[in-house]
Scaffold this motif. Structure first.
Motif, mmCIF file in Angstrom:
data_model
loop_
_atom_site.group_PDB
_atom_site.id
_atom_site.type_symbol
_atom_site.label_atom_id
_atom_site.label_comp_id
_atom_site.label_asym_id
_atom_site.label_seq_id
_atom_site.Cartn_x
_atom_site.Cartn_y
_atom_site.Cartn_z
ATOM 1 N N LYS A 56 0.940 -1.098 0.168
ATOM 2 C CA LYS A 56 -0.048 -0.112 0.014
ATOM 3 C C LYS A 56 0.807 1.125 -0.131
ATOM 4 O O LYS A 56 0.558 2.139 0.790
ATOM 5 N N ARG A 94 3.833 0.710 3.282
ATOM 6 C CA ARG A 94 3.310 0.549 4.553
ATOM 7 C C ARG A 94 3.951 -0.818 5.420
ATOM 8 O O ARG A 94 4.400 -1.689 4.299
ATOM 9 N N ASN A 133 8.964 -2.205 3.311
ATOM 10 C CA ASN A 133 8.860 -0.611 3.130
ATOM 11 C C ASN A 133 10.086 -0.058 3.444
ATOM 12 O O ASN A 133 11.125 -0.893 4.088
ATOM 13 N N LYS A 170 7.417 6.519 9.396
ATOM 14 C CA LYS A 170 6.255 5.788 9.717
ATOM 15 C C LYS A 170 6.629 4.033 9.864
ATOM 16 O O LYS A 170 6.033 3.352 10.625
ATOM 17 N N TRP A 171 7.790 3.786 9.049
ATOM 18 C CA TRP A 171 8.307 2.418 9.315
ATOM 19 C C TRP A 171 8.797 2.222 10.557
ATOM 20 O O TRP A 171 8.583 1.284 11.266
ATOM 21 N N THR A 185 5.613 1.953 12.885
ATOM 22 C CA THR A 185 5.026 0.745 12.905
ATOM 23 C C THR A 185 5.864 -0.457 13.510
ATOM 24 O O THR A 185 5.446 -1.437 14.418
ATOM 25 N N LEU A 218 -0.291 6.366 13.476
ATOM 26 C CA LEU A 218 -0.749 5.382 12.411
ATOM 27 C C LEU A 218 -2.179 5.409 11.962
ATOM 28 O O LEU A 218 -3.229 5.608 12.826
ATOM 29 N N THR A 230 -5.127 1.610 7.651
ATOM 30 C CA THR A 230 -4.216 0.765 6.708
ATOM 31 C C THR A 230 -2.953 0.620 7.128
ATOM 32 O O THR A 230 -2.381 -0.502 6.959
ATOM 33 N N ASP A 231 -2.251 1.391 7.932
ATOM 34 C CA ASP A 231 -0.878 1.024 8.396
ATOM 35 C C ASP A 231 -0.881 -0.151 9.209
ATOM 36 O O ASP A 231 -0.433 -1.020 9.134
#
Length: 523
Positions: free
Chosen positions: A130, A133, A138, A143-144, A147, A298, A301-302
């Protein structure tokens, strides 16, 4: 001459385009090789070493056609011939393999900022991921990191303890199924039973629902969806990244419409399960993840992609490790006997089957499970890293845009690291009571296994995997022995431990059958 006269204009244009592409690629290759030679000469003058290249390569395609049916063995042989670092040319890509753990530590840990990216993959990142993500494919964005921090939190030892009872229940159901099939059919192929069990355990932990992994259709759907996804995340699914002139083959073999349909299937399936888990009156990794959602920044979708990553990565690698263990124990009855006696002694003393928290009282069992992980790692290469800039490590120069791969099989068979590495010897780990997490995250001098990766990309589910493998193995050996199948002439059919199957990221044994013989009360 006849053939040329019968070709239509479209075919001629296509052939011309391919020919022009090959010619352009050849010219670019000559130009690029000239630049690389100039750079290499400069580096060598600076005292840095060139990573050696095996001679078994071909123009343009490089070493892609030289790896054989078991690439891990081929790579190991090249390491033995050329040294701890080797460079393969895979089409236009440069792949560097590392078989020395100290050099790997220098590259992946001390140079982690430069070596933790992922090679661009149109399906794994853009579609299934996506837009980058999740935690597996990724890039190392903010964001990584967020997550991954969430994944580490929800897979922590403290949280995993809540699910050990569920792990044990699934292990007992698996055991009953394996014994029952042995009794009725004479032997059993344990692969799918073990795989369904590990996915059932992951399902319980992630979504909170206890299901029978052997009867519930949810596990069947999950396995089908995972296998379909693996088809598209393999490196060869994006052939255009290796051979740009053949990029059309990837589109032809994996039309975007089909790829998008698989992703939509995944998204719809997991969204429904996540909604049900949030509404359910029980604890789950999903609920824990959503409790951290706001502070982590987040979105839905994450979390969905992260859950998908955890489900497939945690289910497959653990099942493959257990599949190897059962095969190995059927070939090593003396090892199995020592484990069984140790487990039986604990049961006699405590009137119950040992849990993971009792592992200090089962040193030989702990050593055997650690040796199993070394002797036949569930992955021989892991998921490749990618250099974002030039790297210098241990006197070697590795340029930017290089795919970096840990040669895990070669590392675990490195005689400089392990005494008699080709032998299955649990005794080598006796006295080491550390958890796999502690071993993996300790100093490189004390690290004794490399299956879970390196640095920023190290597997976040190490503890969960160790608990599941321990509980499953102990419950099986508390109740039965694992023996070879018997052929029509009454002779044992021994499992072949020297062959295996490369399936995406994992390295699994070839399908085999064994017998699960229930112990008598006096045994």
């Amino acid at each position: 001459m006849f053939v040329m006269n019968t070709l239509d204009d479209k075919t001629l244009l296509t052939a011309g385009a391919i020919g022009l592409g090959i010619a352009a690629s050849f010219v670019f290759s000559l130009y690029n090789n000239t630049l690389q030679k100039q750079k290499k000469d400069s580096l060598l003058r600076g005292g840095l070493r060139e990573v050696p290249v095996p001679s078994e390569g071909y123009p343009y395609i490089g070493h892609a056609a030289s790896l054989g049916s078991l690439p891990a063995i081929t790579i190991k042989n090249w390491h033995e011939k050329l040294g701890p670092l080797i460079c393969l040319h895979m089409g236009i890509q440069r792949w560097v393999f590392i078989s020395d753990p100290n050099i790997a530590h220098q590259i992946f840990v001390r140079n982690g900022i430069k070596t933790s990216e992922r090679q661009k993959h149109r399906f794994a990142q853009d579609i299934y991921g996506k837009g980058g993500r999740g935690i597996v494919f990724n890039q190392t964005s903010k964001k990584w990191k967020t997550t991954r921090s969430m994944a580490l939190t929800i897979l922590s030892p403290k949280y995993t303890e809540q699910f050990e009872g569920s792990i044990e229940n699934v292990a007992k159901k698996t055991l009953r199924a394996l014994i029952e099939i042995t009794n009725t059919e004479g032997s059993v192929a344990p692969k799918e039973h073990i795989r369904r069990a590990t996915y059932g355990t992951m399902f319980k932990a992630i979504f909170g629902e206890s299901i029978d992994p052997f009867k519930n259709n949810i596990i069947t759907q999950t396995l089908e969806m995972t296998d379909k996804g693996v088809t598209y995340i393999r490196p060869e699914a994006d052939i255009g990244s290796f051979f740009p002139i053949f990029a059309w083959i990837s589109t032809f073999m994996h039309p975007m419409k089909v790829v998008e349909e698989v992703t939509l299937w995944r998204d719809t399936y997991y969204k429904n399960l996540i909604d049900e888990a949030i509404a359910a009156d029980c604890n789950s990794l999903v609920k824990h993840a959503y409790s951290l959602k706001e502070e982590s920044g987040l979105d839905d979708t994450d979390i969905l992609v992260m859950i998908s990553d955890l489900m497939s990565a945690g289910g497959d690698t653990t099942s493959v490790s257990l599949h190897w263990l059962l095969a190995i124990l059927s070939r090593y009855p003396d090892v199995q006997k020592k484990m069984g006696e140790e487990i039986d002694t604990f049961i006699s003393k405590n009137n119950r089957t040992p849990l993971y928290s009792d592992r200090d009282e089962l040193p030989y069992t702990v050593a055997t499970l650690r040796e199993n992980l070394r002797f036949r790692s569930p992955t021989t290469f892991g998921i490749p890293h990618y250099t974002s800039t030039d790297v210098e490590a241990c006197g070697y120069f590795i340029p930017a845009d290089t795919v970096l791969i840990s040669s895990m099989h070669a590392m675990h068979m490195n005689p400089d690291v392990y005494d008699e590495p080709e032998k299955f010897k649990p005794e080598r780990f006796l006295g080491d009571s550390r958890t796999w997490s502690a071993s993996n995250n300790g100093s490189i001098e004390e690290r004794d296994n490399y299956s879970f990766g390196w640095g920023r990309r190290v597997c976040p589910g190490i503890h969960f995997a160790e608990v599941e493998i321990f509980d499953t193995a102990v419950n099986i050996l508390a109740a039965c022995t694992i023996e070879p199948a018997i052929d029509s002439k009454g002779q044992p059919e021994y499992v072949n431990l020297d062959s295996g199957l490369e399936k995406g990221v994992v390295f699994a044994p070839e399908d085999y059958k064994v017998r699960f013989i229930q112990k008598t009360k006096n045994s």
